[in-house]
Design an enzyme around this catalytic site. Structure first.
Site, PDB file in Angstrom:
ATOM      1  N   ASP A  81       0.815  -1.211   0.000  1.00  0.00           N
ATOM      2  CA  ASP A  81       0.000   0.000   0.000  1.00  0.00           C
ATOM      3  C   ASP A  81       0.855   1.271   0.000  1.00  0.00           C
ATOM      4  OD1 ASP A  81      -2.320  -1.456  -0.046  1.00  0.00           O
ATOM      5  OD2 ASP A  81      -2.656  -1.357   2.107  1.00  0.00           O
ATOM      6  N   GLY A  82       2.037   1.203   0.610  1.00  0.00           N
ATOM      7  CA  GLY A  82       2.921   2.371   0.597  1.00  0.00           C
ATOM      8  C   GLY A  82       3.326   2.744  -0.810  1.00  0.00           C
ATOM      9  N   ASN A 142      -5.212   9.646   1.487  1.00  0.00           N
ATOM     10  CA  ASN A 142      -5.802   9.041   2.685  1.00  0.00           C
ATOM     11  C   ASN A 142      -6.350  10.086   3.648  1.00  0.00           C
ATOM     12  OD1 ASN A 142      -5.497   6.379   2.011  1.00  0.00           O
ATOM     13  ND2 ASN A 142      -3.716   6.016   3.301  1.00  0.00           N
ATOM     14  N   GLU A 143      -5.472  10.925   4.188  1.00  0.00           N
ATOM     15  CA  GLU A 143      -5.921  11.874   5.193  1.00  0.00           C
ATOM     16  C   GLU A 143      -4.945  13.029   5.349  1.00  0.00           C
ATOM     17  OE1 GLU A 143      -2.928   9.559   6.677  1.00  0.00           O
ATOM     18  OE2 GLU A 143      -4.883   8.557   6.657  1.00  0.00           O
ATOM     19  N   THR A 194     -10.282   3.709   6.096  1.00  0.00           N
ATOM     20  CA  THR A 194      -9.912   2.436   6.714  1.00  0.00           C
ATOM     21  C   THR A 194      -8.454   2.435   7.177  1.00  0.00           C
ATOM     22  OG1 THR A 194      -9.356   1.510   4.547  1.00  0.00           O
ATOM     23  CG2 THR A 194     -11.583   1.123   5.366  1.00  0.00           C
ATOM     24  N   LEU A 201      -9.468   4.898  10.855  1.00  0.00           N
ATOM     25  CA  LEU A 201     -10.050   3.749  11.547  1.00  0.00           C
ATOM     26  C   LEU A 201      -9.303   3.456  12.843  1.00  0.00           C
ATOM     27  CD1 LEU A 201     -12.121   1.452  11.573  1.00  0.00           C
ATOM     28  CD2 LEU A 201     -10.536   0.108  10.184  1.00  0.00           C
TER      29      LEU A 201
END
Length: 278
Positions: A67-68, A137-138, A178, A182
């Site tokens: 994912d990175g 993502n954020e 997520t 999360l």
């Protein structure tokens, strides 16, 4: 990730992106791999089987890693309107497809496309310097010292939380809900939901505030109170800007990232399954 400029003049403006992928052929593939023996070996085998072209000439980018690497790849191709298909040669692989060497072009043609709109962050530090960056993502605001951060939260120009005392706060996209969100007990958002999650990180005051769900058309502005005494860093995915005094966050509808997944394993399905995990 380097600093990036906003697309267009309107902060969080409406999208002009989203060209459909139906009918595209995936003859020219650009392979990217994480710097691990497993990923590099996979790239060599796939290049030998399917060839490799420069990303400027590619119909699709295939990312090999975890994912990175996928986040790095998505950042690299922001605004390029090129679909990204990941195969897992890492650990978690939430954003990735299963690794197989055979039938890749058929898998690409059958793949489902999820369009992700990132967040755009504009932050100012104590010296009056500004930084603009995207987050898939954020965007997180995190305390830099032993003392908790004190933050004031505005939504669309209105103060919604006069003082939040916490380790920090984050704004997450549905795709990122997520991840860190999360872990901070924030809600999981369906990928197609026109929402952002505003989630506190280890809140001390107010104790009962668990965050908010906001429209993806909203603009969040966060003031750092007592910034000299309680320094705060703003982080957009893996880009960090320290000693901030105010930060604005909104969804950048001008940028649409096309993420490809095998049928039955789309981002929507993965996020839905995550909500029922024990």
């Amino acid at each position: 990730m380097s600093e990036s400029s906003a697309h267009g003049k309107d902060f969080g403006g409406r999208s002009q992106d989203g060209r459909p992928l139906e009918g595209r052929r995936f003859e020219r593939i650009n392979f990217l791999a994480a710097n691990t023996p497993e990923a590099q070996h996979a790239r060599a085998r796939l290049v030998g089987r399917y060839g490799d072209v420069h990303s400027d000439e590619a119909d699709v980018v295939v990312a090999l890693g975890g994912d990175g690497l996928m986040l790095q790849t998505l950042h690299r191709f922001l605004g390029r309107n090129i679909p990204i298909y990941g195969m897992n040669r890492g650990s978690v692989g939430f954003l990735m497809n299963e690794y197989r060497e055979t039938g890749l072009r058929k898998r690409l043609e059958a793949a489902q496309s999820s369009i992700i709109h990132p967040l755009i962050m504009v932050a100012e530090n104590r010296d009056g310097e500004t930084a603009t960056a995207h987050a898939i993502n954020e965007v997180s605001l995190l305390r830099q010292s032993a003392q908790a951060a004190k933050l004031r939260v505005h939504v669309d120009g209105h103060i919604r939380l006069d003082e939040l005392v916490a380790d920090g706060v984050l704004v997450a996209t549905p795709a990122g809900s997520t991840a860190y969100n999360l872990s901070a007990n924030g809600p999981i958002l369906p990928l197609g939901a026109p929402l952002m999650a505003l989630t506190p990180i280890s809140a001390f005051r107010p104790r009962r505030w668990r965050g908010a769900l906001l429209s993806d058309k909203a603009e969040v502005r966060i003031e750092i109170l007592e910034a000299d005494k309680r320094p705060v860093a703003a982080v957009a995915d893996h880009y960090e800007f320290r000693d901030v005094v105010k930060v604005r966050v909104a969804t950048d509808h001008f940028v649409g990232l096309h993420l490809l997944h095998d049928p039955g394993h789309s981002m929507e399905e993965r996020i839905l399954r995550e909500q029922f995990r024990q």
